[in-house]
Design an enzyme around this catalytic site. Structure first.
Site, PDB file in Angstrom:
ATOM      1  N   LYS A 108      -9.752  -0.709  -1.003  1.00  0.00           N
ATOM      2  CA  LYS A 108      -9.812  -0.878   0.449  1.00  0.00           C
ATOM      3  C   LYS A 108     -11.244  -0.758   0.943  1.00  0.00           C
ATOM      4  O   LYS A 108     -11.948   0.203   0.622  1.00  0.00           O
ATOM      5  CB  LYS A 108      -8.930   0.172   1.126  1.00  0.00           C
TER       6      LYS A 108
ATOM      7  N   GLU B 238       0.846  -1.186   0.000  1.00  0.00           N
ATOM      8  CA  GLU B 238       0.000   0.000   0.000  1.00  0.00           C
ATOM      9  C   GLU B 238       0.887   1.243   0.000  1.00  0.00           C
ATOM     10  O   GLU B 238       1.956   1.264   0.619  1.00  0.00           O
ATOM     11  CB  GLU B 238      -0.875  -0.006   1.264  1.00  0.00           C
TER      12      GLU B 238
ATOM     13  N   CYS C 115      -4.039  -2.981   4.498  1.00  0.00           N
ATOM     14  CA  CYS C 115      -3.785  -2.482   5.852  1.00  0.00           C
ATOM     15  C   CYS C 115      -4.809  -2.986   6.863  1.00  0.00           C
ATOM     16  O   CYS C 115      -4.942  -4.197   7.061  1.00  0.00           O
ATOM     17  CB  CYS C 115      -3.704  -0.964   5.837  1.00  0.00           C
TER      18      CYS C 115
END
Length: 527
Positions: A323, A263, A374
């Site tokens: 995401k 990321e 993440c």
């Protein structure tokens, strides 16, 4: 009900919160977890609803403020205070339910269901919630970890909570000298269920292999700020990939089937013409295989997307994963139309990050890939649905640069390893500067890179389309524990009200004399 003194209960709750914090990284003493949970039950024992809620809040404050203390230094004390306060409130709300649930037979079962439901709710609300601190996340490197392949994260949290509450009930039975054998047997039984999978771990049959190269390019400058030199971050990943291609051509490392970048390996739109776009094309051409690039993609003047983009050396950019869980007040401002802050760090969030919804795996070099970005790895609605939709291999693209000097990276890596066990899949983690690694389906770390270094890991990993029991169960454990909690609260409320009515108002003490009744006219003395 005879009320216990409040001060000792508050102290015991604080001790329990501290023990639960010590169960997680950086101390990682998971054997303290049942003791911490038991302290919660014992601290809220024999209290009124309001007092129990207060004591539960104290537990939550001690636990959560210390558990995510890394946020204070990395993001800011204001964000740390706000998030910790919200999350601590959930333990106070659970405390309000304890006196009600304790009216039921086998109350540890119902309280464990309520604890698990509380974790589920706070992991998704308000906004996108905060899953950090779920009991299951402390189980890595313990005999209980293999159980996650059978019952999932939610089921594992329930079993761990049940073990702690049974331990508390056993302690109460020992004090009253009643039911000790029964609760000792119950406690041993729960522990046996937890550790049995360690003796018979669930094995998933592999259908093939692929070779993945995981790139950790490092972050220039202080190391904790991607934007300090974002073009330098991208250049580091480009140069590392070019060296990888040279090493593969010389036979020094196996030739990978695809390359994984982290990321924020590009902090600007990778599709816009410029040095970043040119660098990506250079790296992909040198590698000669697809590269999964992590980039921030423009989505109009008001929004941005955090994506993993499959960049093919022939066809260019293709499949994308977005995401699912942007961080509120970190990557977007909730209710911006009502409140648009222009002060402090919040002023830097000029555009809101949109949430993705894709559950179909990416297609990379003939492999069906389940991706997460993440914090996505901590949510149950990201990787498990992709596995059920056919993902053969899992990846996590993360930028932990903001947390590089804290213990957040250790906590997130522990969660990631549990996800590999839960899904029965190999899992590759690419981070900008730590922690990067390749994880086997049993949670073992087969390769890792030192934080704050430039490194490339090249590993042959297995592929599988088979499902663990946890993946087959899907969201059903969450639904079951929610229904159990609601049913227990209704039944317990009825029992609690009846008990209060039965107890009635305070009665006069046994030594207090009643006043003599006045004589009736027929009893009056004769004058």
């Amino acid at each position: 009900m005879v009320q216990r003194p409040l001060l000792p209960a508050v102290g015991l709750a604080a001790v329990g919160g501290g023990l639960l914090t010590a169960s997680f990284e950086p101390l990682a003493l998971p054997w303290l977890l049942p003791l911490g949970v038991a302290c919660y039950a014992l601290a809220t024992r024999d209290l009124s609803v309001r007092r129990s809620g207060l004591v539960g809040l104290v537990f939550g404050v001690v636990f959560y403020f210390s558990h995510i203390s890394w946020m204070r230094a990395s993001i800011g004390p204001d964000a740390w205070l706000a998030l910790s306060t919200v999350e601590a409130l959930f333990y106070g709300l659970l405390g309000l339910a304890v006196p009600v649930l304790r009216r039921l037979p086998a109350w540890p079962l119902w309280l464990a269901a309520a604890w698990t439901t509380m974790e589920t709710v706070r992991s998704g609300w308000p906004f996108s919630g905060m899953p950090w601190g779920r009991l299951a996340f402390a189980a890595i490197d313990t005999p209980a970890a293999p159980a996650v392949a059978y019952v999932g994260m939610t089921g594992l949290s329930f079993l761990l909570a049940l073990a702690g509450f049974c331990l508390a009930r056993l302690g109460e039975a020992a004090l009253t000298r009643t039911g000790r054998r029964g609760w000792a047997a119950a406690t041993v039984g729960v522990l046996a269920v937890l550790v049995t999978p360690a003796v018979a771990p669930y094995g998933v049959e592999e259908s093939g292999t692929t070779t993945v190269a995981v790139v950790q390019g490092d972050v220039p400058g202080p190391g904790n700020d991607i934007l300090w030199d974002h073009e330098g971050v991208t250049r580091n990943h480009v140069d590392a990939t070019i060296r990888l291609a040279a090493d593969a051509a010389a036979g020094r490392v196996p030739r990978p089937d695809f390359v994984l970048w982290p990321e924020n390996s590009t902090a600007v739109d990778p599709f816009e013409r410029g040095t970043v776009n040119a660098g990506i094309r250079e790296a992909v051409a040198a590698a000669g295989v697809p590269v999964v690039v992590g980039g921030l993609v423009d989505d109009g003047p008001d929004h941005v997307l955090n994506q993993g983009v499959v960049w093919d050396p022939v066809s260019g950019p293709g499949d994308r994963y977005t995401k699912h869980h942007p961080v509120p007040y970190g990557e977007y401002i909730p209710f911006r139309d009502l409140w648009n802050p222009t002060f402090g760090a919040l002023a830097l969030i000029s555009r809101d990050m949109k949430s993705g919804t894709r559950t179909e795996p990416l297609r990379v070099a003939g492999v069906r890939l389940g991706d997460a970005i993440c914090f996505d790895v901590a949510y149950d609605d990201v990787m498990p649905p992709q596995v059920r939709d056919g993902a053969e291999l899992l990846t996590v693209q993360t930028s932990n640069a903001s947390f590089i000097f804290t213990h957040q990276i250790e906590q997130q890596f522990a969660i990631t390893r549990l996800r590999a066990i839960e899904a029965g899949r190999w899992l590759a983690v690419a981070s900008t500067n730590g922690q990067t690694g390749v994880i086997a389906p049993d949670g073992a770390v087969v390769a890792s890179a030192e934080p704050r270094t430039t490194a490339v890991l090249v590993e042959e990993v297995g592929l599988s389309a088979a499902l663990t029991p946890a993946m087959r169960l899907g969201p059903w454990p969450t639904r079951l524990f929610t229904l159990l909690t609601l049913g227990a609260l209704v039944s317990g409320a009825v029992a609690y009200r009846r008990r209060r009515e039965f107890d009635g108002p305070a009665q006069a003490g046994p030594t207090e004399e009643r006043p003599a009744p006045s004589p009736t006219p027929s009893e009056a003395p004769v004058v």
